[in-house]
Design a protein around this motif. Structure first.
Motif, mmCIF file in Angstrom:
data_model
loop_
_atom_site.group_PDB
_atom_site.id
_atom_site.type_symbol
_atom_site.label_atom_id
_atom_site.label_comp_id
_atom_site.label_asym_id
_atom_site.label_seq_id
_atom_site.Cartn_x
_atom_site.Cartn_y
_atom_site.Cartn_z
ATOM 1 N N SER A 192 1.142 -0.789 -0.431
ATOM 2 C CA SER A 192 0.026 -0.041 0.206
ATOM 3 C C SER A 192 0.550 0.218 -0.454
ATOM 4 O O SER A 192 1.859 1.197 0.811
ATOM 5 N N ILE A 193 0.615 2.179 -0.970
ATOM 6 C CA ILE A 193 1.555 3.364 -1.308
ATOM 7 C C ILE A 193 0.435 4.756 -1.213
ATOM 8 O O ILE A 193 -0.754 4.088 -1.966
ATOM 9 N N PHE A 194 0.241 5.521 -0.003
ATOM 10 C CA PHE A 194 -0.685 6.638 -0.190
ATOM 11 C C PHE A 194 0.379 7.842 0.471
ATOM 12 O O PHE A 194 1.420 8.142 0.808
ATOM 13 N N VAL A 195 -0.311 9.073 0.369
ATOM 14 C CA VAL A 195 -0.399 10.773 0.524
ATOM 15 C C VAL A 195 -0.859 11.132 0.941
ATOM 16 O O VAL A 195 -2.040 10.961 1.047
ATOM 17 N N VAL A 196 -0.460 11.661 2.737
ATOM 18 C CA VAL A 196 -1.071 12.355 3.435
ATOM 19 C C VAL A 196 -1.142 13.886 3.741
ATOM 20 O O VAL A 196 0.889 14.270 2.985
ATOM 21 N N ASP A 197 -1.667 15.039 3.672
ATOM 22 C CA ASP A 197 -0.873 16.068 3.836
ATOM 23 C C ASP A 197 -1.132 16.380 5.302
ATOM 24 O O ASP A 197 -1.172 15.538 6.134
#
Length: 602
Positions: free
Chosen positions: A218-223
């Motif tokens: 799982s790869i993701f980006v958060v602010d």
């Protein structure tokens, strides 16, 4: 005797085998396990760094837009007047077309940009878009972006939201990542407009699928507010807040639902974003565990095979020794003499096989030398054939193109003239294999090159020739003029400023068994620092991209004339450059009576 030799060989070979097998096997297991874990962590962090670089590239597009529409006073004033005007002048219409075209070209040229909006506060509620040009907010189907605009906002940094937009009611909404940034018109205290950059979300999803190295990763980006901006398909099953932790380490372990996970995170200070990679520990270390098991199995197998091989070879060796001793015992020599010549303590049959091995090695070396010479000869012949095929193929192809162009136009033209001249240049390099050519051949080849350049170049230049007709049969270095003239025209012309017509003078003189070429141009020239750098590079045979021709001539002069030559470069900024080349001439073609000279101009 046979059992004694067998036991001796087993002992001699078994212990040297056991020591490295156990030591190297243990080290292999430990080092492999450590290296694989470090490699996995490094790969995950490299994946996140690549994702960060791509994200920064997209965000930099907003920075470029902000430079145009927040700091360019002319562009701001022009667009503000257009948005507020009731009737557009011809000049304003041209400015609209230019602004719309600029945004549209950026959208088309950049695969990840969906659309761009530029809004200044105005009475008509108009804005500039990359797809519809100047339009009103009411006529734009996508209006949700406008809720982010706050005329009292003092936020100067960009912020990111995820949303779905459609250009028309019947169109299926498409997920995008929208980047917002306020416009302050240079020094305004509060926001006076908004730049909106819509980016395809599936661009990042495709990118993360390409960067995905492991199953179910799982790869993701958060602010900065821990809101997920985008991620791959595997990240949809997670509750992002369950994965977030106050742990600032790049790599840490997390237990969720009786399963252990390895989390890698990367923080981007520039845009206040965090990049995450989450993968189950069992899946992540599946390969290291398999390698550890295989390493242990291979060590054990190597030990068993080594023992079996030692036993087999020892029996075979003992049998051969017994046979040799039996053969020796059949001779008329006495046993005492054989014992004196053969020592079972050191090397049982060294005395017997020494001469056989020596003869074998000598014969094998001789055969290897013959094979190497034969291979080198075949390689040289093959290379020579290959070097003949490609240039001749090109020459024949140019001839076919020449006649096809002549057939299409029905008469000679610039294209056929250029092809004819280019064919002559190519044939010159194919026909003459020596390092030297006659001065007449070198001048003709150089004039062919200048004729091609005059057709191709959009800058005017003039070349003056000054040489003696009776010196045309003198042997000179092949391709000595063309690289120098190419440098004069390439580096002498100023393509950014108005510059007078470039004049090149080529003066050729024969003096005291030496031929001297003096090439003078009135180009841009060089200052002393750049000239010293150029001389240093040429003297060290550094084949730079800008002056490879000069370095090539210097190298060929050195190889052919063994230091008996001159190669000088003089230049002054704004005045031009002088190149002087002087080398001995062949005795068969030398001329001492070079006083009668004539000048020609081409």
């Amino acid at each position: 005797m046979n059992k004694k030799i067998l036991f001796k060989n087993i002992v001699l070979f078994l212990f040297p085998l056991l020591i490295p097998v156990f030591i190297l096997g243990s080290f292999a297991i430990i080092i492999t396990d450590k290296y694989m874990k470090e490699s996995i962590s490094s790969n995950n962090l490299n994946t996140l760094q690549q994702l960060e670089q791509q994200t920064n590239t997209v965000l930099n597009e907003m920075h470029l837009l902000h430079l145009d529409y927040n700091w360019n006073a002319d562009m701001i004033l022009s667009l503000q007047n257009i948005l507020d005007s009731n009737y557009l002048t011809f000049e304003q219409k041209r400015n609209i077309e230019y602004g719309e075209g600029t945004l549209r070209r950026k959208e088309i040229a950049t695969p990840y940009i969906h659309s761009i909006y530029v809004y200044y506060t105005n009475r008509k509620n108009r804005l500039l878009t990359s797809r519809s040009g100047v339009t009103t907010i009411d006529s734009l189907y996508d209006k949700s972006w406008f809720t982010e605009y706050n005329p009292e906002s003092k936020e100067k940094e960009a912020w990111i939201r995820t949303r779905q937009i459609a250009q028309f009611p019947f169109e299926k909404p498409e997920p995008v990542i929208t980047i917002y940034k306020n416009i302050f018109k240079t020094n305004a205290p509060a926001s006076e407009g908004l730049i909106v950059l819509n980016v395809y979300q599936n661009y990042f999803e495709d990118l993360m699928n390409e960067l995905n190295n492991y199953h179910n990763q799982s790869i993701f980006v958060v602010d900065q507010h821990d809101n997920k901006l985008y991620g791959n398909s595997h990240s949809e099953k997670w509750n992002i807040h369950d994965l977030l932790s106050d742990n600032d380490q790049e790599t840490y372990e997390l237990e969720i639902g009786n399963k252990e996970y390895i989390v890698n995170q990367l923080y981007s200070e520039e845009h206040d974003l965090r990049y995450f990679s989450v993968i189950e520990k069992r899946i992540l270390y599946y390969l290291p565990n398999q390698l550890r098991f295989l390493t242990f199995a291979f060590v054990l197998l190597s030990l068993l095979l080594g023992v079996a091989t030692i036993y087999y070879l020892s029996r075979k060796n003992a049998r051969h020794v017994s046979d040799i001793i039996s053969i020796i015992n059949t001779t008329k020599q006495k046993e005492e003499e054989l014992i004196e010549n053969i020592s079972f303590k050191d090397n049982e049959y060294q005395l017997i096989v020494r001469r056989i091995l020596k003869n074998y090695i000598d014969q094998n070396n001789l055969e290897q030398e013959l094979k190497d010479k034969k291979y080198q000869l075949q390689s040289a012949e093959l290379l020579a054939l290959q070097n003949q095929i490609n240039p001749h193929f090109l020459s024949n192809t140019l001839a076919v193109i020449y006649w096809r162009a002549m057939a299409l136009t029905g008469k000679p033209n610039k294209v056929t003239k250029m092809l004819e001249t280019l064919t002559d240049v190519l044939n010159f390099s194919l026909r003459i294999k020596n390092h030297t050519v006659t001065l007449e051949e070198e001048i003709k080849n150089t004039k062919n090159y200048l004729e091609i350049l005059s057709i191709r170049s959009d800058k005017a230049f003039n070349v003056h020739w000054d040489y003696a007709e009776e010196d045309k049969e003198v042997k000179v270095l092949k391709f000595v003029l063309q690289p120098i003239i190419e440098n004069c025209l390439q580096h002498g012309m100023d393509y950014e400023k108005q510059h007078p017509e470039v004049q090149v003078k080529i003066k050729i003189r024969l003096r005291h068994h030496n031929i001297r070429f003096t090439i003078i141009d009135n180009g841009q020239g060089m200052n002393r620092s750049n000239l010293q750098k150029l001389r240093h590079k040429i003297d060290k045979n550094q084949y730079t991209t800008d002056h490879i021709g000069l370095a090539n001539i210097q190298k060929r002069l050195s190889l052919i004339f063994n230091g008996n030559y001159r190669f000088l470069i003089r230049s002054k900024k704004g005045l031009g450059t002088v190149v002087i080349i002087e080398h001995p001439v062949d005795q068969d073609g030398e001329r001492l009576d070079s006083e009668s000279e004539n000048s020609t101009s081409a």
